[in-house]
Design an enzyme around this catalytic site. Sequence first.
Site, PDB file in Angstrom:
ATOM      1  N   ARG A  67       0.833  -1.213   0.000  1.00  0.00           N
ATOM      2  CA  ARG A  67       0.000   0.000   0.000  1.00  0.00           C
ATOM      3  C   ARG A  67       0.864   1.258   0.000  1.00  0.00           C
ATOM      4  NH1 ARG A  67      -3.587  -0.352   4.904  1.00  0.00           N
ATOM      5  NH2 ARG A  67      -4.666   1.450   4.031  1.00  0.00           N
ATOM      6  N   GLN A  97     -10.192  10.307   7.578  1.00  0.00           N
ATOM      7  CA  GLN A  97      -9.880   8.976   8.112  1.00  0.00           C
ATOM      8  C   GLN A  97      -8.740   8.362   7.288  1.00  0.00           C
ATOM      9  OE1 GLN A  97     -13.765   6.664   8.974  1.00  0.00           O
ATOM     10  NE2 GLN A  97     -14.398   8.371   7.714  1.00  0.00           N
ATOM     11  N   HIS A 115      -6.912   8.730  11.705  1.00  0.00           N
ATOM     12  CA  HIS A 115      -6.387   7.362  11.804  1.00  0.00           C
ATOM     13  C   HIS A 115      -4.887   7.289  11.528  1.00  0.00           C
ATOM     14  CE1 HIS A 115     -10.729   5.693  11.038  1.00  0.00           C
ATOM     15  NE2 HIS A 115     -10.561   6.162  12.244  1.00  0.00           N
ATOM     16  N   CYS A 123       8.174   3.109  16.564  1.00  0.00           N
ATOM     17  CA  CYS A 123       8.626   1.881  17.211  1.00  0.00           C
ATOM     18  C   CYS A 123       7.535   1.373  18.140  1.00  0.00           C
ATOM     19  CB  CYS A 123       9.909   2.156  17.995  1.00  0.00           C
ATOM     20  SG  CYS A 123      10.539   0.679  18.824  1.00  0.00           S
ATOM     21  N   CYS A 126      10.188   1.892  21.794  1.00  0.00           N
ATOM     22  CA  CYS A 126      10.816   3.142  22.248  1.00  0.00           C
ATOM     23  C   CYS A 126      10.088   4.345  21.639  1.00  0.00           C
ATOM     24  CB  CYS A 126      12.314   3.148  21.925  1.00  0.00           C
ATOM     25  SG  CYS A 126      12.697   3.442  20.185  1.00  0.00           S
ATOM     26  N   CYS A 145      16.556   0.007  18.412  1.00  0.00           N
ATOM     27  CA  CYS A 145      16.478  -0.593  19.758  1.00  0.00           C
ATOM     28  C   CYS A 145      16.214  -2.103  19.690  1.00  0.00           C
ATOM     29  CB  CYS A 145      15.412   0.118  20.597  1.00  0.00           C
ATOM     30  SG  CYS A 145      13.713  -0.386  20.223  1.00  0.00           S
ATOM     31  N   GLY A 182     -17.082  10.170   0.610  1.00  0.00           N
ATOM     32  CA  GLY A 182     -16.373   8.909   0.373  1.00  0.00           C
ATOM     33  C   GLY A 182     -16.110   8.074   1.608  1.00  0.00           C
ATOM     34  N   THR A 183     -17.041   8.086   2.550  1.00  0.00           N
ATOM     35  CA  THR A 183     -16.886   7.191   3.696  1.00  0.00           C
ATOM     36  C   THR A 183     -18.184   6.447   3.948  1.00  0.00           C
ATOM     37  OG1 THR A 183     -16.539   7.035   6.100  1.00  0.00           O
ATOM     38  CG2 THR A 183     -17.216   9.200   5.246  1.00  0.00           C
TER      39      THR A 183
HETATM   40  C1  BJW Z   1     -16.717   6.821  -3.177  1.00  0.00           C
HETATM   41  C2  BJW Z   1     -16.041   6.642  -4.358  1.00  0.00           C
HETATM   42  C3  BJW Z   1     -15.775   7.791  -5.087  1.00  0.00           C
HETATM   43  C4  BJW Z   1     -16.232   4.706  -3.460  1.00  0.00           C
HETATM   44  N1  BJW Z   1     -16.181   8.988  -4.651  1.00  0.00           N
HETATM   45  N2  BJW Z   1     -17.130   8.010  -2.758  1.00  0.00           N
HETATM   46  C5  BJW Z   1     -16.273  -4.240  18.849  1.00  0.00           C
HETATM   47  C6  BJW Z   1     -14.998  -4.616  19.261  1.00  0.00           C
HETATM   48  C7  BJW Z   1     -13.907  -3.734  19.223  1.00  0.00           C
HETATM   49  C8  BJW Z   1     -14.070  -2.433  18.745  1.00  0.00           C
HETATM   50  C9  BJW Z   1     -15.342  -2.063  18.344  1.00  0.00           C
HETATM   51  C10 BJW Z   1     -16.428  -2.935  18.394  1.00  0.00           C
HETATM   52  N3  BJW Z   1     -17.537  -2.300  17.939  1.00  0.00           N
HETATM   53  C11 BJW Z   1     -17.184  -1.043  17.592  1.00  0.00           C
HETATM   54  C12 BJW Z   1     -15.859  -0.894  17.820  1.00  0.00           C
HETATM   55  C13 BJW Z   1     -15.066   0.320  17.544  1.00  0.00           C
HETATM   56  C14 BJW Z   1     -14.331   0.191  16.230  1.00  0.00           C
HETATM   57  C15 BJW Z   1     -15.357   0.161  15.081  1.00  0.00           C
HETATM   58  O1  BJW Z   1     -15.883   1.162  14.684  1.00  0.00           O
HETATM   59  N4  BJW Z   1     -15.643  -1.025  14.531  1.00  0.00           N
HETATM   60  C16 BJW Z   1     -16.704  -1.147  13.511  1.00  0.00           C
HETATM   61  C17 BJW Z   1     -16.148  -1.689  12.200  1.00  0.00           C
HETATM   62  C18 BJW Z   1     -17.760  -2.041  14.100  1.00  0.00           C
HETATM   63  N5  BJW Z   1     -13.490   1.366  16.159  1.00  0.00           N
HETATM   64  C19 BJW Z   1     -12.270   1.361  16.676  1.00  0.00           C
HETATM   65  O2  BJW Z   1     -11.758   0.375  17.152  1.00  0.00           O
HETATM   66  C20 BJW Z   1     -11.576   2.708  16.695  1.00  0.00           C
HETATM   67  N6  BJW Z   1     -11.070   2.976  18.000  1.00  0.00           N
HETATM   68  C21 BJW Z   1     -11.902   3.110  19.031  1.00  0.00           C
HETATM   69  O3  BJW Z   1     -13.113   3.056  18.943  1.00  0.00           O
HETATM   70  O4  BJW Z   1     -11.258   3.328  20.231  1.00  0.00           O
HETATM   71  C22 BJW Z   1     -12.014   3.100  21.407  1.00  0.00           C
HETATM   72  C23 BJW Z   1     -11.945   1.605  21.730  1.00  0.00           C
HETATM   73  C24 BJW Z   1     -10.756   1.079  22.156  1.00  0.00           C
HETATM   74  C25 BJW Z   1     -10.692  -0.288  22.498  1.00  0.00           C
HETATM   75  C26 BJW Z   1     -11.820  -1.109  22.324  1.00  0.00           C
HETATM   76  C27 BJW Z   1     -13.020  -0.551  21.825  1.00  0.00           C
HETATM   77  C28 BJW Z   1     -13.078   0.817  21.538  1.00  0.00           C
HETATM   78  C29 BJW Z   1     -10.387   2.715  15.759  1.00  0.00           C
HETATM   79  C30 BJW Z   1     -10.807   2.595  14.332  1.00  0.00           C
HETATM   80  C31 BJW Z   1      -9.565   2.506  13.452  1.00  0.00           C
HETATM   81  C32 BJW Z   1      -9.934   2.208  11.994  1.00  0.00           C
HETATM   82  N7  BJW Z   1      -8.733   1.887  11.287  1.00  0.00           N
HETATM   83  C33 BJW Z   1      -8.798   1.690   9.843  1.00  0.00           C
HETATM   84  C34 BJW Z   1      -7.384   1.277   9.352  1.00  0.00           C
HETATM   85  C35 BJW Z   1      -6.458   2.497   9.368  1.00  0.00           C
HETATM   86  C36 BJW Z   1      -5.088   2.158   8.896  1.00  0.00           C
HETATM   87  C37 BJW Z   1      -5.024   1.755   7.439  1.00  0.00           C
HETATM   88  O5  BJW Z   1      -5.575   2.398   6.549  1.00  0.00           O
HETATM   89  O6  BJW Z   1      -4.380   0.755   7.179  1.00  0.00           O
HETATM   90  O7  BJW Z   1      -9.230   2.889   9.214  1.00  0.00           O
HETATM   91  S1  BJW Z   1     -10.027   0.493   9.336  1.00  0.00           S
HETATM   92  C38 BJW Z   1     -10.540   1.363   7.898  1.00  0.00           C
HETATM   93  O8  BJW Z   1     -11.916   1.841   8.052  1.00  0.00           O
HETATM   94  C39 BJW Z   1      -9.665   2.624   7.856  1.00  0.00           C
HETATM   95  C40 BJW Z   1     -10.644   3.667   7.401  1.00  0.00           C
HETATM   96  O9  BJW Z   1     -10.169   4.954   7.750  1.00  0.00           O
HETATM   97  C41 BJW Z   1     -11.899   3.264   8.125  1.00  0.00           C
HETATM   98  C42 BJW Z   1     -13.158   3.834   7.516  1.00  0.00           C
HETATM   99  O10 BJW Z   1     -13.363   3.367   6.227  1.00  0.00           O
HETATM  100  P1  BJW Z   1     -13.922   4.341   5.086  1.00  0.00           P
HETATM  101  O11 BJW Z   1     -12.947   5.420   4.835  1.00  0.00           O
HETATM  102  O12 BJW Z   1     -15.293   4.743   5.421  1.00  0.00           O
HETATM  103  O13 BJW Z   1     -13.867   3.372   3.817  1.00  0.00           O
HETATM  104  P2  BJW Z   1     -14.961   2.319   3.274  1.00  0.00           P
HETATM  105  O14 BJW Z   1     -14.251   1.414   2.355  1.00  0.00           O
HETATM  106  O15 BJW Z   1     -15.711   1.711   4.389  1.00  0.00           O
HETATM  107  O16 BJW Z   1     -16.015   3.197   2.472  1.00  0.00           O
HETATM  108  C43 BJW Z   1     -15.662   3.842   1.257  1.00  0.00           C
HETATM  109  C44 BJW Z   1     -16.842   4.643   0.799  1.00  0.00           C
HETATM  110  O17 BJW Z   1     -16.464   5.387  -0.355  1.00  0.00           O
HETATM  111  C45 BJW Z   1     -18.066   3.796   0.388  1.00  0.00           C
HETATM  112  O18 BJW Z   1     -19.231   4.324   1.006  1.00  0.00           O
HETATM  113  C46 BJW Z   1     -18.133   3.953  -1.123  1.00  0.00           C
HETATM  114  O19 BJW Z   1     -19.471   3.949  -1.629  1.00  0.00           O
HETATM  115  C47 BJW Z   1     -17.502   5.312  -1.321  1.00  0.00           C
HETATM  116  N8  BJW Z   1     -16.871   5.534  -2.606  1.00  0.00           N
HETATM  117  N9  BJW Z   1     -15.782   5.270  -4.515  1.00  0.00           N
HETATM  118  C48 BJW Z   1     -16.877   9.031  -3.481  1.00  0.00           C
HETATM  119  N10 BJW Z   1     -15.102   7.673  -6.274  1.00  0.00           N
HETATM  120 ZN    ZN Z   2      12.696   1.414  19.188  1.00  0.00          ZN
END
Ligand code: BJW
Ligand code: ZN
Length: 239
Positions: A67, A97, A115, A123, A126, A145, A182-183
């Site tokens: 990526r 995001q 995000h 790290c 550290c 480290c 786009g989310t």
């Molecule tokens: C277009 C288009 C075009 C296409 N034009 N549009 C149960 C257990 C544990 C946790 C949870 C749980 N239930 C809920 C949670 C919380 C969890 C969560 O939300 N989970 C759900 C999935 C259920 N969230 C978290 O864990 C977050 N932290 C948190 O809540 O902390 C408190 C906590 C701590 C400990 C325990 C519990 C809570 C952290 C979330 C981190 C998300 N990380 C990622 C990876 C980032 C790194 C990486 O990129 O590698 O972030 S996951 C992934 O999803 C990424 C994105 O930012 C994120 C959102 O996705 P996004 O951007 O919406 O993309 P898509 O693909 O879903 O949608 C694309 C859209 O575009 C679509 O609608 C298309 O139609 C559209 N589209 N082409 C315009 N041309």
């Molecule tokens: Zn380190």
Amino acid sequence: MLESIKEKIKDSKKIVFVTGAGISQESGIPTFRGKDGLWRNHDVMQLATIDAFYDHPKLVWEWYNERRRNIFSSKPNLGHKAIAELEKFVKVVVLTQNIDGLHQRAGSKEVLELHGSIVTIRCTNCDFKGQILTEFTEIPPLCKCGNILRPNVVWFGEFLPQDVWQQAIIHASRCDLMIVVGTSLVVSPANTLPIYAKENNATIIEINPENTMMSSYMDFSIKSTSVKALPELISIFRD
Ligand code: BJW
Ligand code: ZN
């Protein structure tokens, strides 16, 4: 675009954008869900977790390496550029995001990365943290480290950087127009930002070719891609 939407946009003093993977889709960066949600037969949602990283660091790093290569060779598209150009006319803040840095490369000045960033590496043990643009030939890469390095992104089950998140809430609560682009709005807490805006009586517009979890919550839903819809915003201010 409807005249009523145009009026709302032209009258706004501060626009907050909430962006997701869809805005970078037309730059060639896959989204997470739907047909893009697989990488080498792995569900990307299973890879984007802290547990996956510690259980299979090499596999997760291969995904990030690939990526990073794709993102570094991608360019901001007309959607990112339109948001950056809007700053000439109105106060703009981007709450993204995305971890790809394309808003900043398009010229947006105020971008909050909810995000984290794929450019920055840190790290697991550290305090080391730095921007690394070169490819890692040995994976998982190791810190001086001796411990494993990781991308500075937020995985499921991890907290968002609290200073960034607090600022995001303040911006969402104080805007008069929020444009959500786009989310899928399935991931919390980012998907609560429109609620903060609504509490301030802001107008909320969604730009997405598909319906999302919150389409019915929006004041207007523009069923289009970001490259088609966002440049139209500039013309509203120019006319
Ligand atoms: C277009 C288009 C075009 C296409 N034009 N549009 C149960 C257990 C544990 C946790 C949870 C749980 N239930 C809920 C949670 C919380 C969890 C969560 O939300 N989970 C759900 C999935 C259920 N969230 C978290 O864990 C977050 N932290 C948190 O809540 O902390 C408190 C906590 C701590 C400990 C325990 C519990 C809570 C952290 C979330 C981190 C998300 N990380 C990622 C990876 C980032 C790194 C990486 O990129 O590698 O972030 S996951 C992934 O999803 C990424 C994105 O930012 C994120 C959102 O996705 P996004 O951007 O919406 O993309 P898509 O693909 O879903 O949608 C694309 C859209 O575009 C679509 O609608 C298309 O139609 C559209 N589209 N082409 C315009 N041309
Ligand atoms: Zn380190």
